[in-house]
Design a protein around this motif. Sequence first.
Motif, PDB file in Angstrom:
ATOM      1  N   ILE A 146       0.811  -1.223   0.000  1.00 12.66           N
ATOM      2  CA  ILE A 146       0.000   0.000   0.000  1.00 12.66           C
ATOM      3  C   ILE A 146       0.843   1.271   0.000  1.00 12.66           C
ATOM      4  O   ILE A 146       0.481   2.271  -0.628  1.00 12.66           O
ATOM      5  CB  ILE A 146      -0.989  -0.005   1.194  1.00 12.66           C
ATOM      6  CG1 ILE A 146      -1.992   1.143   1.046  1.00 12.66           C
ATOM      7  CG2 ILE A 146      -0.256   0.054   2.527  1.00 12.66           C
ATOM      8  CD1 ILE A 146      -3.146   1.068   2.013  1.00 12.66           C
ATOM      9  N   ARG A 150       0.341   3.701  -3.357  1.00 16.28           N
ATOM     10  CA  ARG A 150      -0.153   5.083  -3.313  1.00 16.28           C
ATOM     11  C   ARG A 150       0.628   6.005  -4.246  1.00 16.28           C
ATOM     12  O   ARG A 150       0.090   7.012  -4.720  1.00 16.28           O
ATOM     13  CB  ARG A 150      -0.063   5.633  -1.890  1.00 16.28           C
ATOM     14  CG  ARG A 150      -0.992   4.989  -0.882  1.00 16.28           C
ATOM     15  CD  ARG A 150      -0.821   5.638   0.491  1.00 16.28           C
ATOM     16  NE  ARG A 150      -1.533   4.931   1.536  1.00 16.28           N
ATOM     17  CZ  ARG A 150      -2.821   5.105   1.817  1.00 16.28           C
ATOM     18  NH1 ARG A 150      -3.530   5.985   1.129  1.00 16.28           N
ATOM     19  NH2 ARG A 150      -3.399   4.420   2.788  1.00 16.28           N
ATOM     20  N   LYS A 178      -3.350  -9.816   2.926  1.00 16.96           N
ATOM     21  CA  LYS A 178      -2.808  -8.465   3.093  1.00 16.96           C
ATOM     22  C   LYS A 178      -3.118  -7.604   1.869  1.00 16.96           C
ATOM     23  O   LYS A 178      -3.449  -6.415   1.993  1.00 16.96           O
ATOM     24  CB  LYS A 178      -1.300  -8.521   3.318  1.00 16.96           C
ATOM     25  CG  LYS A 178      -0.657  -7.147   3.557  1.00 16.96           C
ATOM     26  CD  LYS A 178       0.840  -7.262   3.762  1.00 16.96           C
ATOM     27  CE  LYS A 178       1.453  -5.906   4.104  1.00 16.96           C
ATOM     28  NZ  LYS A 178       1.201  -4.873   3.080  1.00 16.96           N
ATOM     29  N   ASN A 181      -6.760  -6.492   2.044  1.00 11.09           N
ATOM     30  CA  ASN A 181      -6.934  -5.513   3.127  1.00 11.09           C
ATOM     31  C   ASN A 181      -6.356  -4.160   2.735  1.00 11.09           C
ATOM     32  O   ASN A 181      -6.961  -3.108   2.988  1.00 11.09           O
ATOM     33  CB  ASN A 181      -6.266  -6.019   4.407  1.00 11.09           C
ATOM     34  CG  ASN A 181      -7.039  -7.153   5.056  1.00 11.09           C
ATOM     35  OD1 ASN A 181      -8.246  -7.281   4.856  1.00 11.09           O
ATOM     36  ND2 ASN A 181      -6.353  -7.982   5.823  1.00 11.09           N
ATOM     37  N   ASP A 182      -5.183  -4.179   2.109  1.00 12.22           N
ATOM     38  CA  ASP A 182      -4.561  -2.929   1.658  1.00 12.22           C
ATOM     39  C   ASP A 182      -5.424  -2.229   0.617  1.00 12.22           C
ATOM     40  O   ASP A 182      -5.610  -1.005   0.661  1.00 12.22           O
ATOM     41  CB  ASP A 182      -3.172  -3.207   1.066  1.00 12.22           C
ATOM     42  CG  ASP A 182      -2.120  -3.462   2.137  1.00 12.22           C
ATOM     43  OD1 ASP A 182      -2.434  -3.246   3.323  1.00 12.22           O
ATOM     44  OD2 ASP A 182      -1.001  -3.886   1.786  1.00 12.22           O
ATOM     45  N   LYS A 184      -8.648  -2.498   0.131  1.00 11.38           N
ATOM     46  CA  LYS A 184      -9.881  -1.978   0.737  1.00 11.38           C
ATOM     47  C   LYS A 184      -9.609  -0.653   1.452  1.00 11.38           C
ATOM     48  O   LYS A 184     -10.386   0.297   1.331  1.00 11.38           O
ATOM     49  CB  LYS A 184     -10.459  -3.004   1.719  1.00 11.38           C
ATOM     50  CG  LYS A 184     -11.152  -4.177   1.052  1.00 11.38           C
ATOM     51  CD  LYS A 184     -11.871  -5.063   2.053  1.00 11.38           C
ATOM     52  CE  LYS A 184     -10.906  -5.812   2.930  1.00 11.38           C
ATOM     53  NZ  LYS A 184     -11.599  -6.780   3.823  1.00 11.38           N
ATOM     54  N   ILE A 185      -8.499  -0.601   2.168  1.00 11.11           N
ATOM     55  CA  ILE A 185      -8.132   0.634   2.873  1.00 11.11           C
ATOM     56  C   ILE A 185      -7.863   1.755   1.869  1.00 11.11           C
ATOM     57  O   ILE A 185      -8.345   2.886   2.029  1.00 11.11           O
ATOM     58  CB  ILE A 185      -6.889   0.401   3.758  1.00 11.11           C
ATOM     59  CG1 ILE A 185      -7.229  -0.546   4.909  1.00 11.11           C
ATOM     60  CG2 ILE A 185      -6.356   1.720   4.303  1.00 11.11           C
ATOM     61  CD1 ILE A 185      -6.019  -1.004   5.698  1.00 11.11           C
ATOM     62  N   TYR A 186      -7.112   1.422   0.834  1.00 12.46           N
ATOM     63  CA  TYR A 186      -6.760   2.453  -0.138  1.00 12.46           C
ATOM     64  C   TYR A 186      -7.990   2.963  -0.884  1.00 12.46           C
ATOM     65  O   TYR A 186      -8.168   4.176  -1.051  1.00 12.46           O
ATOM     66  CB  TYR A 186      -5.740   1.921  -1.146  1.00 12.46           C
ATOM     67  CG  TYR A 186      -5.386   2.954  -2.185  1.00 12.46           C
ATOM     68  CD1 TYR A 186      -4.533   4.010  -1.881  1.00 12.46           C
ATOM     69  CD2 TYR A 186      -5.948   2.908  -3.464  1.00 12.46           C
ATOM     70  CE1 TYR A 186      -4.233   4.986  -2.817  1.00 12.46           C
ATOM     71  CE2 TYR A 186      -5.657   3.882  -4.401  1.00 12.46           C
ATOM     72  CZ  TYR A 186      -4.799   4.910  -4.075  1.00 12.46           C
ATOM     73  OH  TYR A 186      -4.519   5.882  -4.995  1.00 12.46           O
ATOM     74  N   SER A 188     -11.096   2.984   0.010  1.00 16.65           N
ATOM     75  CA  SER A 188     -11.974   3.762   0.888  1.00 16.65           C
ATOM     76  C   SER A 188     -11.464   5.191   1.032  1.00 16.65           C
ATOM     77  O   SER A 188     -12.238   6.155   0.948  1.00 16.65           O
ATOM     78  CB  SER A 188     -12.067   3.098   2.266  1.00 16.65           C
ATOM     79  OG  SER A 188     -12.655   1.820   2.164  1.00 16.65           O
ATOM     80  N   SER A 189     -10.158   5.345   1.240  1.00 17.64           N
ATOM     81  CA  SER A 189      -9.583   6.689   1.376  1.00 17.64           C
ATOM     82  C   SER A 189      -9.592   7.424   0.039  1.00 17.64           C
ATOM     83  O   SER A 189      -9.826   8.632  -0.019  1.00 17.64           O
ATOM     84  CB  SER A 189      -8.157   6.599   1.924  1.00 17.64           C
ATOM     85  OG  SER A 189      -7.322   5.864   1.041  1.00 17.64           O
ATOM     86  N   VAL A 236     -17.238  -3.378   0.036  1.00 20.30           N
ATOM     87  CA  VAL A 236     -16.631  -2.042   0.094  1.00 20.30           C
ATOM     88  C   VAL A 236     -16.882  -1.281  -1.204  1.00 20.30           C
ATOM     89  O   VAL A 236     -17.266  -0.102  -1.195  1.00 20.30           O
ATOM     90  CB  VAL A 236     -15.113  -2.154   0.365  1.00 20.30           C
ATOM     91  CG1 VAL A 236     -14.445  -0.786   0.255  1.00 20.30           C
ATOM     92  CG2 VAL A 236     -14.860  -2.750   1.743  1.00 20.30           C
TER      93      VAL A 236
END
Length: 491
Positions: A146, A150, A178, A181-182, A184-186, A188-189, A236
């Motif tokens: 991640i 970015r 991983k 999960n990465d 999904k986090i990215y 969302s932001s 998501v």
Amino acid sequence: MEVIFVKPITVKGIHYFASFYFRFHQNQTATGKGMDEKIRALGNLLEKKDDKCRRRKRELECGTATHTETLVTTLRCLSQAPRLPSLDWGAIIRRCMRYEDQVAELLPPSSALRKGIVREECLKFSLAHANQFDQLLIFLDELSDISRFRTLGLNLQSCLLTHLAGLMKVFSNARVEKLFNDMKIYMSSFYLDQLLYNYEKHLLCIACWKGLYQCIDEANLNSLECIAHIEDFMVVLFTMLPTLSSSTNKEVDEVQSAKEWSEAIRCLSKARQTWLLNFLQISCEDLVPKDQKLFEVLKKMKAKANLIRNGSLPMSELGKMKTLMLNLKSQDVWDVLVEVVAALQIAEGNVKRQWVVDAVEISCVSVHPSTAIQFLALLSSCFSKYMPLLILDPQNVLNNLPVTLNSLLSTSAWSSIAESVASRLFALTEHIYLATQTPNVDGTHSSQPIDESEIDAATSLLHVTHNTCVSLKDFLPFGEQLRLANMNIIT
């Protein structure tokens, strides 16, 4: 101008490779050793030392375009090779990635190559041979982390997300977990970033849906852990699906929104039906006006209608959201109504007739009668012979109800419900008529209340239902015909 870049393979060299590669597959007697020697020669060309050159700007641009095309073609060909010789492919690919930085700004405007194409081909090459070379696997691991992800350009991010299935094949289970999960986090932001254009958000979301489609298509369905990661990511992404267009460029946003929805439905169609039914379940508690939850409900309704239409869910699921759908404000639920009617096109005749009857019945008791009547107008329009001539505009469809419903109920296939529909529609007309009259002394009306948001539109709705009842008067009993004639409707 002095520029340092990797000395590329010549066009002649790549043509030689291509002709050899296809001759190899045609000639079954060719040996693996001979193929390795040829591919090794091409690999050595990619490893040649940097070469300084001074040229005029125009010559440099033309040469750069040719060299870049050669490099792209080489990577594409090598990606198709069944095996590669033992070279330091990790270093080669990293050098090619740096080469992109050096020449990106030098490509002439007339070049057919788009910016970032070399890096995308490097990614595809690495995915193709990561199982054979650990250096390429390490490269992919770093690229998809991640913190590094970015920093990548939008096109390369999109390419990587589109090839999630390829990463799943080469990564371990722990690394796959991983990875998801990465992402999904990215995502969302990324979605919440107000500085980004809607087009950029659509682009990455579309890439995600495409990638997940391939993941489901190629995943081992016995691996519940793997499927769970995919389904969690879909949840998501579903929250990011567009509802109303908010872009300054409405046309572009609508096109991209349609593409995103199309890819989402395509992907959801591959998901497990039990999971889909559970995920798309809707309850009355979710219908909170002007709340974010309402938009999620509307998206679930729209998705369910699309999935029923393409056969991924049974038609019976459509009936479960009938009452909830027709008790919402028409301006909120119009898109859903259109999708539901489209799904009903494949239903059997008795199912269609029951939907028409139910729509009229619900309109008589709903605080939002305009929604049910608009839906009735949509049904009548799409089931009648006038369907090809109608425009899916809410007001136009509603205004055409006297013609379309009369035409529909006059056919032999629909005559069995004609009297029932006409009588219930007359009851609704009386209901709206009384609701629009002067209130009683205590400020109340002599009928079931209508939502405040409906009051302004009640008069125009009354004209439509009254005109429709007049067109259906032959299906009404004599007493109701008299009451209809006695209504003082101001035109």
